[in-house]
Design a protein around this motif. Structure first.
Motif, mmCIF file in Angstrom:
data_model
loop_
_atom_site.group_PDB
_atom_site.id
_atom_site.type_symbol
_atom_site.label_atom_id
_atom_site.label_comp_id
_atom_site.label_asym_id
_atom_site.label_seq_id
_atom_site.Cartn_x
_atom_site.Cartn_y
_atom_site.Cartn_z
ATOM 1 N N SER B 104 14.254 23.463 22.853
ATOM 2 C CA SER B 104 14.811 22.136 22.609
ATOM 3 C C SER B 104 14.365 21.204 21.445
ATOM 4 C CB SER B 104 14.097 21.163 23.834
ATOM 5 O OG SER B 104 12.937 20.546 23.391
ATOM 6 N N THR B 105 14.229 21.969 20.152
ATOM 7 C CA THR B 105 14.141 21.361 19.056
ATOM 8 C C THR B 105 15.511 20.598 18.668
ATOM 9 O OG1 THR B 105 12.840 23.415 18.472
ATOM 10 C CG2 THR B 105 13.282 21.863 16.631
ATOM 11 N N PRO B 106 15.361 19.308 18.347
ATOM 12 C CA PRO B 106 16.476 18.655 17.834
ATOM 13 C C PRO B 106 17.162 19.352 16.671
ATOM 14 C CG PRO B 106 14.626 17.239 18.002
ATOM 15 C CD PRO B 106 14.097 18.505 18.176
ATOM 16 N N ARG B 108 18.871 22.112 17.038
ATOM 17 C CA ARG B 108 19.346 23.656 17.371
ATOM 18 C C ARG B 108 20.488 23.786 17.498
ATOM 19 N NH1 ARG B 108 19.644 24.644 22.496
ATOM 20 N NH2 ARG B 108 19.575 26.762 22.390
#
Lengths: 265, 265
Positions: B104-106, B108
């Motif tokens: 869920s890395t912003p 991605r």
DNA sequence: ACAAAAGTGTTGCACGTACACCCATGA
DNA sequence: TCATGGGTGTACGTGCAACACTTTTGT
């Protein structure tokens, strides 16, 4: 810059730029994403988990793992850390934080009727941080010894402990199993103790998490023989009787061969 | 009905009922939840992963793990299975499917500018299912030997293989590590072979996933000595030279003591 | 002095590894 | 008959569990 980076971090193509411009989030079914944290520590020689008493619906009054909604600008890991401090007033960060599993069974949260709630559970370890303070959304916050929870100790009656909200008992069960298994092949037991610790402190972590007795002599030898597990400080601490040497965590994260957990019991 | 069930599956309180009635999903930031599947198999003695060539933006033309959006009425595991069949035309279900991790890395996914995209990665094993067929959203679908992917084989140039979309190289990397580690302490190697298999078949699984040679004699003995790993059928298969005994999976899921993976190589 | 905990010595056993060797088969 | 792979035998080393024993301190 390695190959992976050079391939992944490329800029948007013309086609993608146009696609994003026309993209309409409201066309898709609504979703909520939350993070919940299973924070474990050792308190008075017992494995304990941090729970908050819910102040608002749904399931107001029941006990839940600290957690809350993903914000648009943060990673889900940041959500976990933020909610932990907001709801429990903890000032120190956990010594260890890892993602456990994601829970998304339809119906796991009453809000699912209108919006699916998917929850990412995290597992955290730290030395006893003292008494937490109830924050946003929480009526109270405290550590519960795991075997004071009726769902984890068949000897207790249902009335004798907190009622866990949602599927948080499932999460805790999975978290405890993961914790026990991680102690076998990592040095994470050191995340439960202070920066300086005795070998007995470390053994107590294993005994609490594994719920078993361990031979102090063999444990001591094995820990010292594992390269990178612990480093001696040279200092000794007068801890009741004979003075024990103080150690700090070594550089290793995994240990091999693994420590073996006694069979169930 | 055990304690856990009786506590968790209670009906909604009056308070919760009122809360849900007034609940407005549009008040919250939009989220998308997707499932992506890392399907591994052994093809011609090499570890291979199923990839689809994207037919639509974002990143049209690059290769991705099969996956797609969570529907409101299904669990995220069902999403994974549904997208796998829809995009690759696979008819058989994977022999093993487990949740790997949530990403869920912003940033991605390019869609993050308008709606956060959180993806739950799954890891699946099965015997070689033959040639896949490109389905919805996919221009083509095929198995790639893992060391034909430039991101996983430093000896290859960047131009010689597929470009992986989003953070799918990270997912695959994590999946391969999980697979290798799971073979150590579970009987999941049997998920890669047919219902009836020889000990050599099983050894080939270990050698492919671990990228190492294993002594056939010791392997055979160890597998047979582990209770519940494999059961003999009595039948023999003429496989080239001397006939090898055929076995089926036993009842055990975990093996102890574990099989040890040779150090990196 | 004695209790409690730290730490050392010693032994037996289980298991993994390496490698020599035999057997069964199809070309 | 020969190459190939399945399978058994055996010797060696390592490491852990068990437990007796010594050392160190506070009361």
């Amino acid at each position: 810059m390695n190959i992976k980076q050079s391939l992944y971090s490329k800029r948007l193509s013309e086609e993608d730029r146009a696609f994003i411009t026309n993209y309409e989030p409201r066309d898709y079914p609504p979703n909520a994403v939350t993070a919940d944290v299973i924070l474990l520590t050792i308190r008075s020689g017992r494995l304990a988990v941090l729970l908050v008493e819910r102040a608002n619906p749904p399931q107001s009054g029941s006990w839940a793992l600290p957690g809350g909604h993903l914000n648009p600008d943060e990673s889900i890991t940041q959500t976990a850390l933020r909610e932990l401090t907001e709801e429990t007033g903890l000032t120190a960060e956990p010594a260890h934080l890892e993602q456990l599993q994601t829970y998304s069974t339809p119906g796991r949260d009453a809000r699912d009727e209108k919006m699916r709630v998917t929850s990412v559970a995290y597992l955290a370890f730290m030395p006893d941080p003292g008494t937490p303070r109830a924050g946003s959304d929480a009526r109270s916050a405290r550590f519960w010894a795991v075997d004071d929870l009726p769902e984890f100790n068949p000897a207790l009656g249902v009335e004798e402990g907190p009622i866990l909200a949602f599927d948080h008992a499932d999460m805790l069960r999975d978290g405890l199993e993961r914790a026990a298994s991680k102690l076998e092949y990592t040095t994470l037991a050191t995340a439960f103790v202070d920066e300086q610790f005795t070998i007995s402190d470390l053994r107590l972590v294993y005994e609490s998490v594994w719920r078993s007795g361990i031979d102090p002599a063999n444990f001591s030898r094995k820990v010292k023989a594992t390269p990178g597990f612990i480093e001696p400080t040279g200092v000794k601490r007068a801890t009741g009787r004979a003075p024990a040497g103080l150690f700090v965590k070594g550089s290793a994260d995994v240990i091999s061969p693994p420590f073996f957990r006694p069979v169930e019991g």
